[in-house]
Scaffold this motif. Structure first.
Motif, PDB file in Angstrom:
ATOM      1  N   SER A 180      -4.677   3.359  -8.166  1.00 47.57           N
ATOM      2  CA  SER A 180      -5.613   3.321  -7.125  1.00 47.57           C
ATOM      3  C   SER A 180      -6.722   2.394  -7.071  1.00 47.57           C
ATOM      4  O   SER A 180      -7.007   1.969  -6.120  1.00 47.57           O
TER       5      SER A 180
ATOM      6  N   LYS B 210       0.757  -1.170   0.193  1.00 47.86           N
ATOM      7  CA  LYS B 210       0.106  -0.060  -0.203  1.00 47.86           C
ATOM      8  C   LYS B 210       0.742   1.278   0.011  1.00 47.86           C
ATOM      9  O   LYS B 210       0.373   2.398  -0.738  1.00 47.86           O
TER      10      LYS B 210
ATOM     11  N   GLN C  51     -15.628   3.947  -4.764  1.00 45.62           N
ATOM     12  CA  GLN C  51     -14.906   2.864  -3.887  1.00 45.62           C
ATOM     13  C   GLN C  51     -13.769   3.568  -3.067  1.00 45.62           C
ATOM     14  O   GLN C  51     -13.870   3.145  -2.040  1.00 45.62           O
ATOM     15  N   LEU C  52     -13.191   4.721  -3.454  1.00 45.11           N
ATOM     16  CA  LEU C  52     -12.222   5.275  -2.669  1.00 45.11           C
ATOM     17  C   LEU C  52     -13.023   6.102  -1.660  1.00 45.11           C
ATOM     18  O   LEU C  52     -12.500   6.265  -0.311  1.00 45.11           O
ATOM     19  N   THR C  53     -14.223   6.783  -1.744  1.00 43.06           N
ATOM     20  CA  THR C  53     -14.879   7.282  -0.782  1.00 43.06           C
ATOM     21  C   THR C  53     -15.465   6.449   0.197  1.00 43.06           C
ATOM     22  O   THR C  53     -15.396   6.612   1.288  1.00 43.06           O
ATOM     23  N   MET C  54     -15.718   4.965  -0.012  1.00 46.88           N
ATOM     24  CA  MET C  54     -16.042   4.009   0.761  1.00 46.88           C
ATOM     25  C   MET C  54     -15.259   3.562   1.884  1.00 46.88           C
ATOM     26  O   MET C  54     -15.214   3.047   2.995  1.00 46.88           O
ATOM     27  N   CYS C  55     -13.734   3.828   1.094  1.00 44.38           N
ATOM     28  CA  CYS C  55     -12.813   3.343   1.821  1.00 44.38           C
ATOM     29  C   CYS C  55     -12.156   4.311   2.760  1.00 44.38           C
ATOM     30  O   CYS C  55     -10.872   4.182   3.252  1.00 44.38           O
ATOM     31  N   ASN C  56     -12.766   5.524   2.754  1.00 44.19           N
ATOM     32  CA  ASN C  56     -12.410   6.784   3.623  1.00 44.19           C
ATOM     33  C   ASN C  56     -10.841   7.428   2.963  1.00 44.19           C
ATOM     34  O   ASN C  56     -10.223   7.966   3.811  1.00 44.19           O
ATOM     35  N   GLN C  57     -10.684   7.139   1.711  1.00 46.53           N
ATOM     36  CA  GLN C  57      -9.463   7.740   1.148  1.00 46.53           C
ATOM     37  C   GLN C  57      -9.605   9.159   0.540  1.00 46.53           C
ATOM     38  O   GLN C  57      -9.610   9.452  -0.565  1.00 46.53           O
TER      39      GLN C  57
ATOM     40  N   ILE D  18      -8.011  -1.218  -4.466  1.00 38.26           N
ATOM     41  CA  ILE D  18      -9.629  -1.805  -4.026  1.00 38.26           C
ATOM     42  C   ILE D  18      -9.739  -3.008  -4.474  1.00 38.26           C
ATOM     43  O   ILE D  18     -10.225  -3.916  -3.861  1.00 38.26           O
ATOM     44  N   SER D  19     -10.074  -2.690  -5.782  1.00 38.48           N
ATOM     45  CA  SER D  19     -10.397  -4.077  -6.379  1.00 38.48           C
ATOM     46  C   SER D  19     -10.023  -4.373  -7.854  1.00 38.48           C
ATOM     47  O   SER D  19      -9.719  -3.334  -8.639  1.00 38.48           O
TER      48      SER D  19
END
Length: 341
Positions: free
Chosen positions: A188, A147, A265-271, A192-193
């Motif tokens: 990026s 990461k 997805q980045l919003t859901m991971c708090n990035q 995530i995926s």
């Protein structure tokens, strides 16, 4: 390009090399696939009509050979670290492997060879370098997924890709810096995926193909050619600039969809910090795309229009306009499809 039998042979071997890398279950097998891919791609770069292609192929060979050497030795060290159960050496070796793979893919901070090499290629070779040649290194990076190093590379790629394209007049260098910026988004999405990365890569490949297909038909290499050609054809000029904006990720167009998925997805991971930097860099890329479009619509001067008339009636132009339709209205069509379901 592809009508030559030797080109078909080397293209097939290049595809096989990538498939060997993607399907291998060891680092040695992955390295072997990368080497097959490298040695088959270099003959494809050679072009008798372009003197810069020899220089470009030599640059590509040297950088890829360096990355392959580092990858081979670090994978051997990784196997030794696993046998000795040494966690410190293992993590350090994994970072070296990832650095070699980032060099192979042309991501920042290992991007210095990429724009200069793009300048010496034909459009079809440039398209292969921007799309197909990214698959194997990115798949191997997804296996490591360190990461911290990946985060640094993402931040540098989106910033350098945005700022580097600001003062470019060469279309090939412009596409190279755009590719570096998109590579930051793809890295990026790998954090995530893998499925989101695959979606992003497919959409990016399609949009890059549409633009390079157009540049290849009309042999466009510099920005001033965009202003002097297409004076008599407003549809082609409009479609070209809409494709630029779609590649940049402007919301109504197809290029916004993969960015939308990554943002979600980045919003859901708090990035949030990473997401802010990426969106700001995209605004910079959209700025210079819009500047090109603005100048292109306002600056019209008649030059070499007989070449334009010669190419207007070809089937390639019709194919380009069909692909442009999907590039502009693709987001609406996909939304309508899911709404109907």
């Amino acid at each position: 390009m592809f009508y030559n039998s030797s080109k078909i042979l080397f293209t097939t071997i290049m595809i096989i090399g990538t498939l060997i890398t993607v399907t291998s279950n060891s680092w040695l097998g992955a390295w072997m696939g990368l080497e097959i891919n490298l040695l088959s791609f270099i003959p494809l770069l050679s072009d008798n009509n372009n003197l810069m292609s020899t220089e470009a192929s030599l640059k590509y060979f040297l950088t890829q050979a360096l990355a392959s050497t580092v990858l081979l030795f670090s994978s051997i060290l990784l196997m030794l670290a696993n046998n000795l159960n040494n966690e410190i050496n293992e993590s350090f070796t994994s970072m070296i492997i990832m650095s070699a793979l980032l060099l192979k893919s042309g991501a920042a901070p290992f991007h210095f060879w990429f724009p200069n090499m793009m300048e010496g290629l034909t459009w079809m070779n440039a398209l292969m370098l921007m799309t197909w040649q990214k698959i194997a290194p990115l798949m191997l990076i997804s296996y490591l997924n360190i990461k911290n190093l990946l985060l640094i590379s993402v931040i540098l790629s989106v910033i350098i890709g945005a700022i580097g394209g600001l003062n470019q007049t060469s279309l090939r260098k412009l596409m190279a810096f755009s590719s570096i910026n998109h590579l930051g988004w793809m890295l990026s999405s790998l954090m995530i995926s893998e499925s989101i990365w695959l979606i992003y890569f497919i959409f990016y490949s399609f949009l890059s193909f549409v633009l390079t297909f157009m540049f290849n038909i009309f042999k466009l290499f510099h920005l001033n050619q965009l202003f002097s050609w297409f004076v008599n054809s407003k549809i082609l000029k409009f479609s070209l600039f809409m494709n630029f904006l779609s590649l940049g990720g402007l919301p109504p167009f197809l290029g916004f969809l993969p960015k939308w998925l990554v943002i979600q997805q980045l919003t859901m991971c708090n990035q949030y910090f990473l997401l802010t930097l990426m969106m700001m860099s995209t605004l910079i890329t959209l700025f210079f795309y819009l500047r090109i479009c603005y100048s292109g619509f306002l600056l019209n001067y008649f030059e070499n229009n007989w070449i334009m008339e010669m190419n207007m009636n070809s089937n390639n132009t019709n194919l380009y306009l069909i692909m442009t339709f999907f590039s502009i209205f693709g987001l609406f069509l996909i939304s309508l499809f899911f709404f109907m379901l």
